[in-house]
Design a protein around this motif. Structure first.
Motif, mmCIF file in Angstrom:
data_model
loop_
_atom_site.group_PDB
_atom_site.id
_atom_site.type_symbol
_atom_site.label_atom_id
_atom_site.label_comp_id
_atom_site.label_asym_id
_atom_site.label_seq_id
_atom_site.Cartn_x
_atom_site.Cartn_y
_atom_site.Cartn_z
ATOM 1 N N UNK A 8 -30.129 13.950 36.950
ATOM 2 C CA UNK A 8 -31.003 14.089 38.117
ATOM 3 C C UNK A 8 -30.208 14.488 39.359
ATOM 4 N N UNK A 9 -29.013 13.934 39.500
ATOM 5 C CA UNK A 9 -28.174 14.308 40.648
ATOM 6 C C UNK A 9 -27.804 15.790 40.572
ATOM 7 N N UNK A 10 -27.464 16.249 39.389
ATOM 8 C CA UNK A 10 -27.128 17.671 39.220
ATOM 9 C C UNK A 10 -28.345 18.554 39.465
ATOM 10 N N UNK A 11 -29.508 18.134 38.972
ATOM 11 C CA UNK A 11 -30.731 18.901 39.197
ATOM 12 C C UNK A 11 -31.047 18.965 40.688
ATOM 13 N N UNK A 12 -30.962 17.833 41.368
ATOM 14 C CA UNK A 12 -31.233 17.816 42.814
ATOM 15 C C UNK A 12 -30.286 18.748 43.551
ATOM 16 N N UNK A 13 -29.011 18.752 43.162
ATOM 17 C CA UNK A 13 -28.034 19.639 43.806
ATOM 18 C C UNK A 13 -28.367 21.103 43.531
ATOM 19 N N UNK A 14 -28.774 21.418 42.309
ATOM 20 C CA UNK A 14 -29.132 22.800 41.965
ATOM 21 C C UNK A 14 -30.365 23.251 42.740
ATOM 22 N N UNK A 15 -31.355 22.364 42.872
ATOM 23 C CA UNK A 15 -32.565 22.707 43.621
ATOM 24 C C UNK A 15 -32.254 22.888 45.104
ATOM 25 N N UNK A 16 -31.420 22.016 45.643
ATOM 26 C CA UNK A 16 -31.040 22.127 47.058
ATOM 27 C C UNK A 16 -30.295 23.432 47.313
ATOM 28 N N UNK A 17 -29.368 23.769 46.429
ATOM 29 C CA UNK A 17 -28.618 25.013 46.589
ATOM 30 C C UNK A 17 -29.549 26.225 46.515
ATOM 31 N N UNK A 18 -30.498 26.189 45.593
ATOM 32 C CA UNK A 18 -31.456 27.298 45.461
ATOM 33 C C UNK A 18 -32.315 27.422 46.718
ATOM 34 N N UNK A 19 -32.765 26.276 47.236
ATOM 35 C CA UNK A 19 -33.582 26.293 48.459
ATOM 36 C C UNK A 19 -32.800 26.860 49.621
ATOM 37 N N UNK A 20 -31.568 26.403 49.780
ATOM 38 C CA UNK A 20 -30.743 26.850 50.904
ATOM 39 C C UNK A 20 -30.460 28.345 50.820
ATOM 40 N N UNK A 21 -30.179 28.829 49.628
ATOM 41 C CA UNK A 21 -29.934 30.259 49.446
ATOM 42 C C UNK A 21 -31.191 31.060 49.760
ATOM 43 N N UNK A 22 -32.327 30.592 49.267
ATOM 44 C CA UNK A 22 -33.594 31.297 49.490
ATOM 45 C C UNK A 22 -33.998 31.270 50.955
ATOM 46 N N UNK A 23 -33.731 30.149 51.632
ATOM 47 C CA UNK A 23 -34.098 30.040 53.044
ATOM 48 C C UNK A 23 -33.374 31.090 53.873
ATOM 49 N N UNK A 24 -32.152 31.390 53.507
ATOM 50 C CA UNK A 24 -31.386 32.402 54.221
ATOM 51 C C UNK A 24 -31.794 33.821 53.859
ATOM 52 N N UNK A 25 -32.427 33.990 52.700
ATOM 53 C CA UNK A 25 -32.780 35.326 52.237
ATOM 54 C C UNK A 25 -34.200 35.740 52.543
ATOM 55 N N UNK A 26 -35.018 34.815 53.024
ATOM 56 C CA UNK A 26 -36.384 35.130 53.394
ATOM 57 C C UNK A 26 -37.341 35.379 52.238
ATOM 58 N N UNK A 27 -36.994 34.936 51.032
ATOM 59 C CA UNK A 27 -37.856 35.183 49.868
ATOM 60 C C UNK A 27 -38.707 33.976 49.495
ATOM 61 N N UNK A 28 -38.654 32.912 50.240
ATOM 62 C CA UNK A 28 -39.405 31.709 49.915
ATOM 63 C C UNK A 28 -38.595 30.785 49.037
ATOM 64 N N UNK A 29 -38.713 29.516 49.317
ATOM 65 C CA UNK A 29 -37.912 28.532 48.598
ATOM 66 C C UNK A 29 -38.483 28.191 47.227
ATOM 67 N N UNK A 30 -39.810 28.167 47.098
ATOM 68 C CA UNK A 30 -40.411 27.748 45.829
ATOM 69 C C UNK A 30 -39.985 28.629 44.657
ATOM 70 N N UNK A 31 -40.025 29.964 44.771
ATOM 71 C CA UNK A 31 -39.578 30.778 43.633
ATOM 72 C C UNK A 31 -38.133 30.479 43.222
ATOM 73 N N UNK A 32 -37.267 30.276 44.179
ATOM 74 C CA UNK A 32 -35.869 29.964 43.871
ATOM 75 C C UNK A 32 -35.744 28.606 43.193
#
Length: 191
Positions: free
Chosen positions: A67-91
């Protein structure tokens, strides 16, 4: 005192859990025994039993790490998507599915074999709650007046159901991409 007799046990406990995770992913949960873990990392079997008295305790420890690894992967995906303007949910959808398919034994420990770990309810162990919180944050912009916690529960249920049914060979393989596209955009469209 040495780690074998109780001092500074947390890093050693985590080392056992990580070894269990690696062994489960390589050979399945049936291969994960206290004896094999003790031999694998070079500690006394009694120490493994003291920290993890039964297979369920060991699987629960692996699940919390997962769960800790999953949370980290989801957070990283959200942060990357937030900077790219493509929406966080798809990432987040992509990161979740990638994690689940890449680590099936850990995923099963997290969501199929450890019913004592709550997901969307607080309080629970920090790592499951953190993974749920990442889903909630990614879906919050799509809530449009709906309860964000309920929306996150539905999102988690859709993702988990997709993973389990796909892995079980119960869904049409040629429609996987279409299902994922629907989870990303169609299901959570503003009402």
């Amino acid at each position: 005192m040495s780690p074998a007799d109780g001092s500074d046990a947390a890093p050693e406990r985590e080392r056992v859990a990580l070894a269990a995770r690696e062994l489960a992913e390589a050979e399945g949960w049936a291969a994960v025994t206290h004896r094999r873990l003790a031999e694998r990392i070079g500690i006394d079997i009694e120490v493994v039993y003291r920290w993890f008295p039964d297979p369920a305790a060991l699987m629960s420890a692996v699940a919390v790490l997962g769960f800790a690894d999953l949370a980290a992967a989801l957070a990283a995906a959200r942060e990357t998507a937030a900077g790219g303007g493509h929406g966080e949910w798809p990432a987040v959808v992509t990161a979740y599915l990638d994690f689940a398919y890449a680590s099936p034994e850990v995923y099963d420990a997290m969501l199929a074999h450890t019913s004592d770990l709550t997901l969307g309810r607080d309080p629970g162990p920090g790592a499951p709650w953190a993974a749920f919180a990442e889903l909630r944050v990614a879906l919050a912009p799509l809530a449009a007046g709906r309860d964000p916690d309920t929306l996150a529960e539905v999102g988690w249920a859709l993702l988990h159901g997709t993973v389990m049914l796909t892995r079980g060979g119960r869904l049409r393989p040629d429609r996987q991409e279409q299902r994922e596209d629907m989870i990303v955009s169609g299901v959570f469209a503003n009402p």
